[in-house]
Design an enzyme around this catalytic site. Sequence first.
Site, short mmCIF file in Angstrom:
data_model
loop_
_atom_site.label_atom_id
_atom_site.label_comp_id
_atom_site.label_asym_id
_atom_site.label_seq_id
_atom_site.Cartn_x
_atom_site.Cartn_y
_atom_site.Cartn_z
N GLY A 39 0.83 -1.21 0.00
CA GLY A 39 0.00 0.00 0.00
C GLY A 39 0.86 1.25 0.00
O GLY A 39 0.71 2.15 -0.86
N ALA A 40 1.78 1.32 0.95
CA ALA A 40 2.64 2.51 1.07
C ALA A 40 3.51 2.68 -0.18
O ALA A 40 3.72 3.80 -0.66
CB ALA A 40 3.51 2.39 2.31
N ASN A 179 0.20 -10.04 -11.50
CA ASN A 179 1.32 -10.61 -12.25
C ASN A 179 0.87 -11.98 -12.80
O ASN A 179 -0.29 -12.37 -12.63
CB ASN A 179 2.60 -10.68 -11.38
CG ASN A 179 2.48 -11.65 -10.22
OD1 ASN A 179 1.64 -12.55 -10.23
ND2 ASN A 179 3.31 -11.46 -9.21
N GLY A 246 6.44 -4.15 -9.09
CA GLY A 246 5.00 -4.24 -9.31
C GLY A 246 4.28 -3.03 -8.71
O GLY A 246 3.34 -2.48 -9.29
N ASP A 247 4.74 -2.60 -7.53
CA ASP A 247 4.11 -1.44 -6.88
C ASP A 247 4.37 -0.17 -7.69
O ASP A 247 3.51 0.71 -7.78
CB ASP A 247 4.68 -1.28 -5.46
CG ASP A 247 4.37 -2.49 -4.60
OD1 ASP A 247 3.31 -3.13 -4.81
OD2 ASP A 247 5.20 -2.83 -3.74
N GLY A 282 15.89 -2.38 -2.93
CA GLY A 282 14.82 -1.93 -2.03
C GLY A 282 13.58 -1.50 -2.78
O GLY A 282 13.60 -1.27 -3.99
N SER A 286 13.77 2.77 -4.56
CA SER A 286 13.94 2.60 -6.01
C SER A 286 12.81 3.23 -6.84
O SER A 286 12.86 3.21 -8.06
CB SER A 286 14.04 1.11 -6.34
OG SER A 286 12.78 0.49 -6.15
#
Length: 307
Positions: A39-40, A179, A246-247, A282, A286
Amino acid sequence: MIVVFGSLNVDVMIAVDHLPLPGETVLGPGYELTAGGKGANQALAAARAGAAVTMIGCIGTDPLAETALMDLREAGADLGHLTTVAEPTGLAAICVDKGGENHVVVASGANRRTKAAQFPEALLGPGTLLVLQMEVPHGENWALIRRAKAKGARILLNAAPAAPIPHDILSLIDWLIVNENEARQIAAGLDLQTEDARTAAREIARAGETIVIVTLGAAGAAAFSSQHCLSVGALKIKPVDTVGAGDSFVGGFAAATDRGQDLAGALRYASVGGALACLKPGAQPSLPTLVAIEACLADLPEVRSLA
Ligand code: RIB
Protein backbone atom coordinates in the site's frame (compact mmCIF):
# COMPACT_ATOMS: atom_id res chain seq x y z
CA MET A 1 -7.21 12.45 -6.26
CA ILE A 2 -5.70 9.06 -5.43
CA VAL A 3 -6.51 7.39 -2.12
CA VAL A 4 -4.59 4.23 -1.26
CA PHE A 5 -6.13 1.84 1.27
CA GLY A 6 -3.56 -0.73 2.31
CA SER A 7 -0.46 -1.90 4.12
CA LEU A 8 2.53 -0.06 5.52
CA ASN A 9 5.64 -2.04 6.47
CA VAL A 10 9.27 -1.67 7.31
CA ASP A 11 11.43 -3.86 5.05
CA VAL A 12 14.52 -5.57 6.45
CA MET A 13 16.59 -6.02 3.29
CA ILE A 14 19.41 -8.61 3.34
CA ALA A 15 21.62 -9.25 0.29
CA VAL A 16 22.62 -12.94 0.06
CA ASP A 17 24.64 -15.06 -2.37
CA HIS A 18 21.75 -17.46 -2.79
CA LEU A 19 18.24 -17.71 -1.32
CA PRO A 20 17.92 -20.17 1.60
CA LEU A 21 16.42 -23.60 0.91
CA PRO A 22 13.99 -24.99 3.52
CA GLY A 23 15.99 -25.62 6.70
CA GLU A 24 19.08 -23.79 5.41
CA THR A 25 20.76 -20.77 7.07
CA VAL A 26 22.55 -18.33 4.78
CA LEU A 27 24.72 -15.41 5.85
CA GLY A 28 24.50 -11.89 4.47
CA PRO A 29 26.97 -9.07 5.18
CA GLY A 30 24.43 -6.72 6.78
CA TYR A 31 20.96 -5.31 6.41
CA GLU A 32 19.09 -2.13 5.59
CA LEU A 33 15.80 -0.93 7.07
CA THR A 34 13.64 0.81 4.49
CA ALA A 35 9.99 1.78 4.24
CA GLY A 36 7.78 -0.72 2.40
CA GLY A 37 4.41 -2.44 2.26
CA LYS A 38 2.47 -2.72 -0.99
CA GLY A 39 0.00 0.00 0.00
CA ALA A 40 2.64 2.51 1.07
CA ASN A 41 4.84 1.67 -1.93
CA GLN A 42 2.00 2.28 -4.38
CA ALA A 43 1.05 5.51 -2.61
CA LEU A 44 4.65 6.70 -2.84
CA ALA A 45 5.01 5.59 -6.47
CA ALA A 46 1.89 7.59 -7.39
CA ALA A 47 3.08 10.64 -5.41
CA ARG A 48 6.54 10.52 -7.02
CA ALA A 49 4.78 10.16 -10.40
CA GLY A 50 3.07 13.50 -9.76
CA ALA A 51 -0.29 12.64 -8.11
CA ALA A 52 -1.96 14.06 -4.99
CA VAL A 53 -2.16 11.01 -2.69
CA THR A 54 -3.82 10.14 0.61
CA MET A 55 -2.72 6.97 2.42
CA ILE A 56 -5.15 5.11 4.68
CA GLY A 57 -3.99 2.19 6.83
CA CYS A 58 -2.61 1.25 10.25
CA ILE A 59 0.76 1.62 11.92
CA GLY A 60 1.91 0.47 15.36
CA THR A 61 2.98 2.38 18.45
CA ASP A 62 6.58 1.15 18.07
CA PRO A 63 9.53 3.24 16.76
CA LEU A 64 9.38 1.39 13.39
CA ALA A 65 6.22 3.36 12.57
CA GLU A 66 8.35 6.45 11.87
CA THR A 67 10.59 4.46 9.51
CA ALA A 68 7.50 3.20 7.67
CA LEU A 69 6.28 6.77 7.11
CA MET A 70 9.46 8.69 6.32
CA ASP A 71 9.40 8.54 2.51
CA LEU A 72 5.65 9.15 2.23
CA ARG A 73 6.03 12.18 4.48
CA GLU A 74 8.88 13.52 2.39
CA ALA A 75 6.83 13.05 -0.81
CA GLY A 76 4.00 15.15 0.65
CA ALA A 77 1.37 12.36 0.87
CA ASP A 78 -1.58 13.09 3.17
CA LEU A 79 -1.07 10.86 6.24
CA GLY A 80 -3.82 12.48 8.33
CA HIS A 81 -6.15 9.47 8.13
CA LEU A 82 -3.70 6.80 9.31
CA THR A 83 -4.64 4.98 12.51
CA THR A 84 -2.19 3.99 15.23
CA VAL A 85 -3.06 0.64 16.86
CA ALA A 86 -1.60 -1.38 19.74
CA GLU A 87 0.25 -3.84 17.48
CA PRO A 88 3.74 -3.82 16.00
CA THR A 89 4.12 -1.97 12.68
CA GLY A 90 4.11 -4.40 9.74
CA LEU A 91 7.53 -5.86 8.94
CA ALA A 92 8.82 -7.66 5.86
CA ALA A 93 11.97 -9.83 5.86
CA ILE A 94 13.37 -9.69 2.32
CA CYS A 95 16.38 -11.61 0.99
CA VAL A 96 17.70 -10.70 -2.46
CA ASP A 97 20.28 -12.92 -4.17
CA LYS A 98 23.04 -11.99 -6.64
CA GLY A 99 20.72 -12.54 -9.61
CA GLY A 100 18.06 -10.21 -8.19
CA GLU A 101 15.68 -13.03 -7.14
CA ASN A 102 13.97 -12.56 -3.79
CA HIS A 103 12.13 -14.20 -0.89
CA VAL A 104 9.65 -12.05 1.04
CA VAL A 105 7.97 -12.94 4.34
CA VAL A 106 5.58 -10.38 5.83
CA ALA A 107 4.62 -10.13 9.51
CA SER A 108 1.38 -8.19 9.06
CA GLY A 109 1.13 -6.73 12.59
CA ALA A 110 -0.84 -3.46 12.56
CA ASN A 111 -2.01 -4.06 8.97
CA ARG A 112 -4.33 -6.80 10.25
CA ARG A 113 -6.31 -4.11 12.09
CA THR A 114 -7.00 -2.03 8.95
CA LYS A 115 -10.74 -1.36 8.66
CA ALA A 116 -12.95 0.01 5.88
CA ALA A 117 -14.62 2.13 8.59
CA GLN A 118 -11.39 4.17 8.87
CA PHE A 119 -12.04 5.52 5.37
CA PRO A 120 -13.77 8.93 5.61
CA GLU A 121 -16.97 9.27 3.60
CA ALA A 122 -15.79 12.70 2.38
CA LEU A 123 -12.94 11.07 0.43
CA LEU A 124 -15.32 8.88 -1.59
CA GLY A 125 -16.73 10.38 -4.78
CA PRO A 126 -16.40 10.47 -8.57
CA GLY A 127 -13.08 12.36 -8.29
CA THR A 128 -11.50 9.56 -6.22
CA LEU A 129 -9.31 6.83 -7.67
CA LEU A 130 -9.21 4.21 -4.91
CA VAL A 131 -6.18 1.88 -4.98
CA LEU A 132 -6.18 -1.35 -2.94
CA GLN A 133 -3.97 -4.47 -2.57
CA MET A 134 -4.36 -7.70 -0.59
CA GLU A 135 -2.08 -7.18 2.44
CA VAL A 136 -4.99 -6.03 4.66
CA PRO A 137 -8.06 -8.12 5.65
CA HIS A 138 -9.83 -8.99 2.40
CA GLY A 139 -13.32 -8.50 3.87
CA GLU A 140 -12.40 -4.87 4.65
CA ASN A 141 -11.30 -4.41 1.01
CA TRP A 142 -14.61 -5.83 -0.25
CA ALA A 143 -16.65 -3.64 2.12
CA LEU A 144 -14.78 -0.52 1.01
CA ILE A 145 -15.07 -1.40 -2.69
CA ARG A 146 -18.87 -1.72 -2.35
CA ARG A 147 -19.10 1.63 -0.53
CA ALA A 148 -16.75 3.40 -2.93
CA LYS A 149 -18.51 2.15 -6.04
CA ALA A 150 -21.89 3.29 -4.70
CA LYS A 151 -20.36 6.78 -4.35
CA GLY A 152 -19.00 6.81 -7.92
CA ALA A 153 -15.29 6.32 -7.14
CA ARG A 154 -13.06 4.49 -9.66
CA ILE A 155 -11.43 1.37 -8.28
CA LEU A 156 -8.03 -0.19 -8.98
CA LEU A 157 -7.25 -3.48 -7.22
CA ASN A 158 -3.75 -4.93 -7.29
CA ALA A 159 -4.52 -8.50 -6.24
CA ALA A 160 -1.16 -9.12 -4.57
CA PRO A 161 -0.62 -11.42 -2.82
CA ALA A 162 -3.27 -13.37 -4.77
CA ALA A 163 -6.43 -14.61 -3.09
CA PRO A 164 -9.88 -15.49 -4.43
CA ILE A 165 -11.96 -12.48 -5.48
CA PRO A 166 -15.75 -12.82 -5.12
CA HIS A 167 -17.53 -12.53 -8.46
CA ASP A 168 -19.72 -9.60 -7.35
CA ILE A 169 -16.60 -7.68 -6.27
CA LEU A 170 -14.80 -8.37 -9.54
CA SER A 171 -17.55 -6.64 -11.47
CA LEU A 172 -17.18 -3.47 -9.30
CA ILE A 173 -13.48 -3.09 -10.09
CA ASP A 174 -12.44 -0.77 -12.92
CA TRP A 175 -8.86 -2.06 -13.24
CA LEU A 176 -7.45 -5.31 -11.84
CA ILE A 177 -3.64 -5.50 -11.99
CA VAL A 178 -1.94 -8.86 -11.44
CA ASN A 179 1.32 -10.61 -12.25
CA GLU A 180 1.37 -13.92 -14.11
CA ASN A 181 1.04 -16.18 -11.03
CA GLU A 182 -1.69 -14.01 -9.58
CA ALA A 183 -3.61 -14.13 -12.89
CA ARG A 184 -3.51 -17.94 -12.84
CA GLN A 185 -4.51 -18.18 -9.16
CA ILE A 186 -7.42 -15.76 -9.50
CA ALA A 187 -8.64 -17.48 -12.66
CA ALA A 188 -8.52 -20.83 -10.81
CA GLY A 189 -10.65 -19.33 -8.01
CA LEU A 190 -13.24 -18.39 -10.62
CA ASP A 191 -13.12 -21.85 -12.30
CA LEU A 192 -11.58 -20.35 -15.46
CA GLN A 193 -8.70 -21.45 -17.72
CA THR A 194 -5.41 -21.06 -15.86
CA GLU A 195 -2.51 -22.43 -17.92
CA ASP A 196 -1.46 -19.33 -19.81
CA ALA A 197 -1.38 -16.07 -17.80
CA ARG A 198 -2.53 -13.90 -20.72
CA THR A 199 -5.49 -16.17 -21.41
CA ALA A 200 -6.28 -16.29 -17.69
CA ALA A 201 -6.30 -12.46 -17.60
CA ARG A 202 -8.54 -12.30 -20.67
CA GLU A 203 -10.97 -14.77 -19.11
CA ILE A 204 -11.06 -12.86 -15.79
CA ALA A 205 -11.81 -9.66 -17.73
CA ARG A 206 -14.68 -11.38 -19.53
CA ALA A 207 -16.09 -12.87 -16.32
CA GLY A 208 -15.92 -9.60 -14.40
CA GLU A 209 -16.62 -7.17 -17.26
CA THR A 210 -13.59 -5.23 -16.10
CA ILE A 211 -10.14 -4.26 -17.39
CA VAL A 212 -7.48 -6.79 -16.38
CA ILE A 213 -3.81 -5.89 -16.73
CA VAL A 214 -1.24 -8.67 -16.40
CA THR A 215 2.41 -7.71 -15.85
CA LEU A 216 4.88 -9.93 -17.70
CA GLY A 217 8.32 -8.91 -16.38
CA ALA A 218 10.79 -8.27 -19.20
CA ALA A 219 7.96 -8.81 -21.74
CA GLY A 220 6.04 -5.77 -20.44
CA ALA A 221 2.30 -6.09 -19.78
CA ALA A 222 -1.01 -6.82 -21.51
CA ALA A 223 -4.47 -5.37 -20.90
CA PHE A 224 -7.79 -7.05 -21.65
CA SER A 225 -11.43 -5.94 -21.54
CA SER A 226 -14.47 -6.22 -23.81
CA GLN A 227 -13.04 -3.22 -25.72
CA HIS A 228 -9.28 -3.59 -25.29
CA CYS A 229 -6.61 -6.11 -26.08
CA LEU A 230 -3.35 -4.20 -25.71
CA SER A 231 0.30 -5.04 -25.26
CA VAL A 232 2.98 -2.72 -23.88
CA GLY A 233 6.69 -3.57 -24.01
CA ALA A 234 9.33 -3.01 -21.33
CA LEU A 235 12.53 -0.95 -21.21
CA LYS A 236 15.64 -3.02 -21.83
CA ILE A 237 17.35 -2.99 -18.44
CA LYS A 238 19.66 -5.13 -16.28
CA PRO A 239 17.59 -5.64 -13.09
CA VAL A 240 19.43 -5.31 -9.78
CA ASP A 241 16.44 -5.99 -7.51
CA THR A 242 12.79 -6.35 -8.55
CA VAL A 243 11.32 -5.69 -5.06
CA GLY A 244 8.72 -2.93 -5.48
CA ALA A 245 8.64 -3.12 -9.30
CA GLY A 246 5.00 -4.24 -9.31
CA ASP A 247 4.11 -1.44 -6.88
CA SER A 248 5.89 1.09 -9.09
CA PHE A 249 3.85 -0.18 -12.08
CA VAL A 250 0.58 0.19 -10.15
CA GLY A 251 1.42 3.63 -8.71
CA GLY A 252 2.58 4.92 -12.11
CA PHE A 253 -0.58 3.57 -13.77
CA ALA A 254 -2.79 5.19 -11.12
CA ALA A 255 -1.03 8.56 -11.36
CA ALA A 256 -1.22 8.65 -15.16
CA THR A 257 -4.90 7.59 -15.14
CA ASP A 258 -5.71 10.21 -12.51
CA ARG A 259 -4.10 12.84 -14.78
CA GLY A 260 -6.48 11.79 -17.58
CA GLN A 261 -4.25 9.48 -19.68
CA ASP A 262 -6.16 6.80 -21.58
CA LEU A 263 -5.42 3.10 -21.02
CA ALA A 264 -2.60 2.94 -23.59
CA GLY A 265 -0.94 6.09 -22.21
CA ALA A 266 -1.21 4.92 -18.59
CA LEU A 267 0.27 1.52 -19.53
CA ARG A 268 3.34 3.29 -20.92
CA TYR A 269 3.92 5.26 -17.71
CA ALA A 270 3.37 2.11 -15.66
CA SER A 271 5.76 0.00 -17.70
CA VAL A 272 8.56 2.57 -17.52
CA GLY A 273 7.93 3.08 -13.78
CA GLY A 274 8.09 -0.66 -13.15
CA ALA A 275 11.35 -1.07 -15.06
CA LEU A 276 13.09 1.89 -13.40
CA ALA A 277 12.26 0.46 -9.96
CA CYS A 278 14.44 -2.57 -10.77
CA LEU A 279 17.62 -0.51 -11.04
CA LYS A 280 18.22 0.09 -7.29
CA PRO A 281 17.94 -2.15 -4.21
CA GLY A 282 14.82 -1.93 -2.03
CA ALA A 283 11.20 -0.97 -2.64
CA GLN A 284 10.72 2.69 -1.75
CA PRO A 285 14.32 3.82 -2.40
CA SER A 286 13.94 2.60 -6.01
CA LEU A 287 10.60 4.24 -6.94
CA PRO A 288 11.15 6.76 -9.78
CA THR A 289 10.02 10.36 -10.08
CA LEU A 290 7.83 11.72 -12.88
CA VAL A 291 10.88 13.40 -14.42
CA ALA A 292 12.76 10.08 -14.53
CA ILE A 293 9.76 8.26 -16.04
CA GLU A 294 9.14 10.92 -18.68
CA ALA A 295 12.82 10.93 -19.65
CA CYS A 296 12.52 7.24 -20.65
CA LEU A 297 9.08 7.19 -22.29
CA ALA A 298 10.55 7.75 -25.76
CA ASP A 299 12.65 4.56 -25.38
CA LEU A 300 9.51 2.44 -25.08
CA PRO A 301 7.85 1.15 -28.28
CA GLU A 302 4.23 2.20 -28.86
CA VAL A 303 1.42 0.16 -27.29
CA ARG A 304 0.18 -2.50 -29.76
CA SER A 305 -3.28 -3.98 -30.25
CA LEU A 306 -3.32 -7.77 -29.88
CA ALA A 307 -5.50 -9.94 -32.09
O1 RIB B 1 5.82 -5.37 -3.09
C1 RIB B 1 6.93 -5.23 -2.26
C2 RIB B 1 6.49 -5.14 -0.82
O2 RIB B 1 5.92 -6.36 -0.43
C3 RIB B 1 7.63 -4.90 0.16
O3 RIB B 1 7.89 -3.55 0.35
C4 RIB B 1 7.17 -5.64 1.40
O4 RIB B 1 6.91 -4.80 2.48
C5 RIB B 1 5.97 -6.46 0.98
O5 RIB B 1 4.80 -5.93 1.45
